[in-house]
Design a protein around this motif. Structure first.
Motif, PDB file in Angstrom:
ATOM      1  N   TRP A  58      25.215  32.665  22.719  1.00 41.85           N
ATOM      2  CA  TRP A  58      23.779  32.430  22.921  1.00 41.85           C
ATOM      3  C   TRP A  58      22.931  33.528  22.301  1.00 41.85           C
ATOM      4  CZ3 TRP A  58      25.545  32.179  28.573  1.00 41.85           C
ATOM      5  CH2 TRP A  58      26.120  30.939  28.847  1.00 41.85           C
ATOM      6  N   THR A  79      17.170  32.147  20.330  1.00 42.26           N
ATOM      7  CA  THR A  79      17.535  30.923  21.042  1.00 42.26           C
ATOM      8  C   THR A  79      16.582  30.608  22.185  1.00 42.26           C
ATOM      9  OG1 THR A  79      19.130  32.220  22.356  1.00 42.26           O
ATOM     10  CG2 THR A  79      19.991  31.005  20.452  1.00 42.26           C
ATOM     11  N   ASP A  80      15.446  31.328  22.262  1.00 42.46           N
ATOM     12  CA  ASP A  80      14.485  31.098  23.351  1.00 42.46           C
ATOM     13  C   ASP A  80      15.194  31.132  24.699  1.00 42.46           C
ATOM     14  OD1 ASP A  80      12.082  30.581  21.728  1.00 42.46           O
ATOM     15  OD2 ASP A  80      13.111  28.757  21.115  1.00 42.46           O
ATOM     16  N   SER A  81      15.988  32.161  24.906  1.00 45.78           N
ATOM     17  CA  SER A  81      16.777  32.219  26.134  1.00 45.78           C
ATOM     18  C   SER A  81      16.797  33.622  26.715  1.00 45.78           C
ATOM     19  CB  SER A  81      18.215  31.747  25.872  1.00 45.78           C
ATOM     20  OG  SER A  81      18.886  32.604  24.973  1.00 45.78           O
ATOM     21  N   ILE A  83      19.493  35.924  29.109  1.00 45.32           N
ATOM     22  CA  ILE A  83      20.848  35.968  29.643  1.00 45.32           C
ATOM     23  C   ILE A  83      21.006  37.228  30.467  1.00 45.32           C
ATOM     24  CG2 ILE A  83      23.311  35.992  29.090  1.00 45.32           C
ATOM     25  CD1 ILE A  83      21.011  35.018  26.310  1.00 45.32           C
ATOM     26  N   LEU A  94      21.712  32.301  33.137  1.00 45.39           N
ATOM     27  CA  LEU A  94      21.118  31.901  31.867  1.00 45.39           C
ATOM     28  C   LEU A  94      19.861  31.086  32.112  1.00 45.39           C
ATOM     29  CD1 LEU A  94      21.207  31.342  28.722  1.00 45.39           C
ATOM     30  CD2 LEU A  94      22.595  29.330  29.297  1.00 45.39           C
ATOM     31  N   TRP A  95      18.810  31.426  31.386  1.00 44.99           N
ATOM     32  CA  TRP A  95      17.620  30.576  31.306  1.00 44.99           C
ATOM     33  C   TRP A  95      17.524  30.089  29.880  1.00 44.99           C
ATOM     34  CZ3 TRP A  95      12.957  31.099  28.512  1.00 44.99           C
ATOM     35  CH2 TRP A  95      11.944  30.174  28.864  1.00 44.99           C
ATOM     36  N   TRP A  96      17.572  28.778  29.699  1.00 49.90           N
ATOM     37  CA  TRP A  96      17.560  28.149  28.379  1.00 49.90           C
ATOM     38  C   TRP A  96      16.216  27.463  28.225  1.00 49.90           C
ATOM     39  CZ3 TRP A  96      20.947  29.018  24.633  1.00 49.90           C
ATOM     40  CH2 TRP A  96      21.041  28.131  23.559  1.00 49.90           C
ATOM     41  N   GLY A  97      15.317  28.048  27.434  1.00 49.81           N
ATOM     42  CA  GLY A  97      13.938  27.591  27.369  1.00 49.81           C
ATOM     43  C   GLY A  97      13.778  26.114  27.084  1.00 49.81           C
ATOM     44  N   GLU A  99      15.387  23.685  28.063  1.00 53.73           N
ATOM     45  CA  GLU A  99      15.599  22.861  29.256  1.00 53.73           C
ATOM     46  C   GLU A  99      14.418  22.905  30.214  1.00 53.73           C
ATOM     47  OE1 GLU A  99      20.457  22.983  29.767  1.00 53.73           O
ATOM     48  OE2 GLU A  99      19.225  24.368  30.939  1.00 53.73           O
ATOM     49  N   LYS A 115      23.593  24.395  23.839  1.00 47.52           N
ATOM     50  CA  LYS A 115      24.117  25.530  24.598  1.00 47.52           C
ATOM     51  C   LYS A 115      25.597  25.754  24.313  1.00 47.52           C
ATOM     52  CE  LYS A 115      22.913  24.688  28.866  1.00 47.52           C
ATOM     53  NZ  LYS A 115      22.696  24.912  30.326  1.00 47.52           N
TER      54      LYS A 115
END
Length: 272
Positions: A58, A79-81, A83, A94-97, A99, A115
């Motif tokens: 990621w 990755t606009d995330s 971790i 994890l925050w996955w933008g 989503e 992901k």
């Protein structure tokens, strides 16, 4: 080619060491953790590379590193995330933008990332990212705060649901959110202003989190890259326009300005 730079207490450069594109830096017990591209490395206090600390699929264009309990909150801009990793470098949150509503780039085109893919060796242009999240920290066990560069805001993230909402809006390319001694600080970058804030709601409850700005401190730059609060009302700013580290008071009076090579681009400063 990038550099790690050591500066003595008089503002003189005492050492420079080649290091390709260093960004986030975090002082730890046995040295410094340095964020580069898709890896976090451990360097000694004398700026000698020791070993890779961690890297994950990621990770892409990794920016800030902020300590939290026995781990680190990592902003992965590409990755606009966000971790969170343990002290052993293993991911635990994890925050996955994409989503959580951040699935459109700056040109209005949809952005979908897998992901399950490995993003480390891919170059994602800043303007094709949805948020370019560049700094993030854990405010408590339930709450993460982050600066979203493209949206111009500081947001609050609920760890359990990933739900995200703005706390401060109307900022210009913000960076460098930090929580120090009960004080929340961040850089309103293009406006050249360091913000000094307080948490007005419940610190450990995401839904109750509110931020109120107590002070705007002008740094007289068009690109405030980094912003720290020190003891006794002293602040440290990184001027990314005319490379310098600036020490100043709460009323904006400059105590000391350490100038560097005008060809350099300063990112973050770690203070020991």
């Amino acid at each position: 080619m990038g550099l790690l730079v050591s500066v003595d207490r008089f503002g003189n450069v005492s050492q420079t060491v080649p290091c390709d594109s260093p960004q986030g830096i975090l002082a730890v017990t046995d040295g410094y953790l340095i964020a580069r591209h898709h890896v976090i490395e451990l360097w000694s206090r004398d700026l000698t590379y020791k070993h890779d600390f961690t890297s994950h699929p990621w990770f892409n264009d990794v920016h800030s590193l902020r300590a939290w309990k026995d781990g680190i909150v990592v902003a992965s801009s590409g990755t606009d995330s966000i971790i969170e990793v343990t002290s052993d470098g293993e991911p635990r949150w994890l925050w996955w933008g994409a989503e959580h509503g951040f699935d459109t780039d700056t040109f209005g085109s949809g952005r979908t990332l897998s992901k399950s893919g490995d993003h480390r060796e891919i170059v994602y242009d800043t303007w094709l990212q949805a948020t370019h999240v560049n700094s993030a920290l854990a405010l408590g066990p339930a709450t993460v705060l982050a600066t979203l560069f493209h949206q111009g805001c500081l947001v609050c993230i609920d760890r359990g649901t990933g739900h995200t909402w703005p706390l401060l809006e109307g900022l210009a390319r913000p960076h460098a959110v930090r929580w120090q001694s009960g004080m929340l600080t961040l850089a309103d970058t293009v406006n050249g202003t360091g913000l000094v804030c307080r948490i007005a709601g419940a610190q450990g409850v995401a839904a109750d989190c509110r931020v109120e700005v107590d002070r705007h401190i002008a740094v007289r730059t068009r690109w405030l890259q980094d912003w720290h609060a020190l003891a006794d009302g002293v602040f440290v700013a990184v001027d990314g326009e005319r490379p310098a580290v600036v020490f100043l008071t709460a009323d904006g009076t400059v105590i000391r300005r350490d100038e560097f090579d005008p060809e350099w681009y300063l990112y973050e400063v770690a203070l020991d």
